[in-house]
Design an enzyme around this catalytic site. Structure first.
Site, PDB file in Angstrom:
ATOM      1  N   LYS A  97      -8.318 -80.233 -27.653  1.00 37.38           N
ATOM      2  CA  LYS A  97      -8.770 -80.852 -26.402  1.00 37.38           C
ATOM      3  C   LYS A  97     -10.090 -80.205 -25.981  1.00 37.38           C
ATOM      4  CE  LYS A  97      -6.094 -82.392 -22.424  1.00 37.38           C
ATOM      5  NZ  LYS A  97      -4.968 -82.013 -21.564  1.00 37.38           N
TER       6      LYS A  97
HETATM    7  O1  G3P Z   1      -3.224 -84.708 -17.978  1.00 33.63           O
HETATM    8  C1  G3P Z   1      -4.032 -83.983 -17.125  1.00 33.63           C
HETATM    9  C2  G3P Z   1      -3.194 -83.390 -16.069  1.00 33.63           C
HETATM   10  O2  G3P Z   1      -2.431 -82.333 -16.524  1.00 33.63           O
HETATM   11  C3  G3P Z   1      -3.846 -83.142 -14.776  1.00 33.63           C
HETATM   12  O3  G3P Z   1      -2.952 -83.615 -13.867  1.00 33.63           O
HETATM   13  O4  G3P Z   1      -1.930 -83.991 -11.694  1.00 33.63           O
HETATM   14  O5  G3P Z   1      -3.254 -81.894 -12.126  1.00 33.63           O
HETATM   15  O6  G3P Z   1      -4.396 -84.078 -11.903  1.00 33.63           O
HETATM   16  P1  G3P Z   1      -3.158 -83.374 -12.303  1.00 33.63           P
END
Ligand code: G3P
Length: 275
Positions: A97
């Site tokens: 990634k």
């Molecule tokens: O897939 C990316 C993720 O882990 C981020 O999620 O909810 O922190 O924006 P969030």
């Protein structure tokens, strides 16, 4: 649409895979911190190397994204190669990634280093998931550079638009895919033509389809089942979903009510028939 679990928690990963609906795993440093600290707090002594191996072994031969943290093309590419060379031999399922931009606070102008690193890793046959995508053109550039996946962060776009509108909201609240509009149907918030997280995903899908780009749109930062459904409706290739949201996807009060009513009607002869 494939379903990935957005988690580094082994219990969650094992449970979700047991449901037969998971096609891969995505991690990031924040998810690894949370789950690794949980394991350490339980008293188990496990190295980070072995912890990552455990994630890979529990992925049932599906792709697992592991993220780099370097601030430059040189660091990200070296870290990407290290992650792939060290861990792909465990289960043959590592995807590296790479952020579309590295951490620019660390000095220097490295804003194109994400693309350079994607190109270099992809040319070596290492699959790349380009993360922290907030515009369709970032996604397009990453795909052209050779990424196998791009990850538009739908929930965080919704957060940004909600913040601009003011008022209280919780991370998991639904934000309309068609954007917030006034009584006349006019948009009240957008980010340079992107009016919701799902709209960002849709624009990426449309561009990739129009130009037949060999790269999958992996909707990320998803916060509730309706947002996942809308990503499926706009033909995202993959959604990566937190455990709690995958669990909520099979919930409906009428299902529970219906099953309670069926169970109340069971006659003894039918009960006796069944093991
Ligand atoms: O897939 C990316 C993720 O882990 C981020 O999620 O909810 O922190 O924006 P969030």
């Amino acid at each position: 649409m494939k379903i990935f679990i957005d988690s580094a928690d082994i219990d969650q990963i094992q449970e979700a895979f047991s449901w037969g609906i998971v096609d891969g795993i995505t991690t990031n440093p924040s998810l690894i911190k949370k789950s690794y600290e949980k394991v350490q707090a339980s008293g188990e002594k496990i190295s980070m190397h072995d912890y990552i191996c455990r994630i890979l072994e529990n992925a049932e031969d599906t792709p697992v994204s592991l993220e780099v943290i370097g601030p430059s093309e040189k660091d990200m590419t070296a870290q990407g190669r290290f992650l792939y060379e060290t861990f792909n031999r465990i289960a043959g399922n590592v995807v590296v990634k790479i952020p579309v931009n590295p951490n620019l606070q660390l000095g220097g102008d490295h804003r194109y280093d994400g693309l350079k690193s994607i190109r270099s890793l992809a040319q070596s046959g290492i699959p790349v998931n380009c993360t922290l995508i907030f515009t369709p053109e970032q996604a397009w550039a990453a795909a052209k550079a050779g990424a196998a996946y791009v990850s538009p962060f739908a929930g965080r776009i919704d957060d940004m638009l909600r913040k601009r509108l003011g008022g209280e909201f919780s991370k998991t609240d639904y934000y309309p895919a068609e954007g917030k509009r006034d009584d006349d149907g006019n948009l009240v918030a957008d980010d340079n033509g992107v009016y919701s997280g799902v709209h960002l995903v849709e624009q990426c899908v449309d561009i990739f389809q129009a130009y037949d780009l060999d790269c999958e749109v992996l909707a990320a930062s998803l916060r509730n089942p309706r947002q996942v459904r809308e990503c499926a409706l706009v033909a995202a290739d993959v959604s990566t979903i937190p455990f709690a949201v995958i669990r909520d996807m099979v919930e409906h009060p009428k299902t529970v009510e219906g099953m309670n009513a069926f169970c109340a009607d069971v006659v003894p002869e039918y009960r006796d028939l069944l093991p």
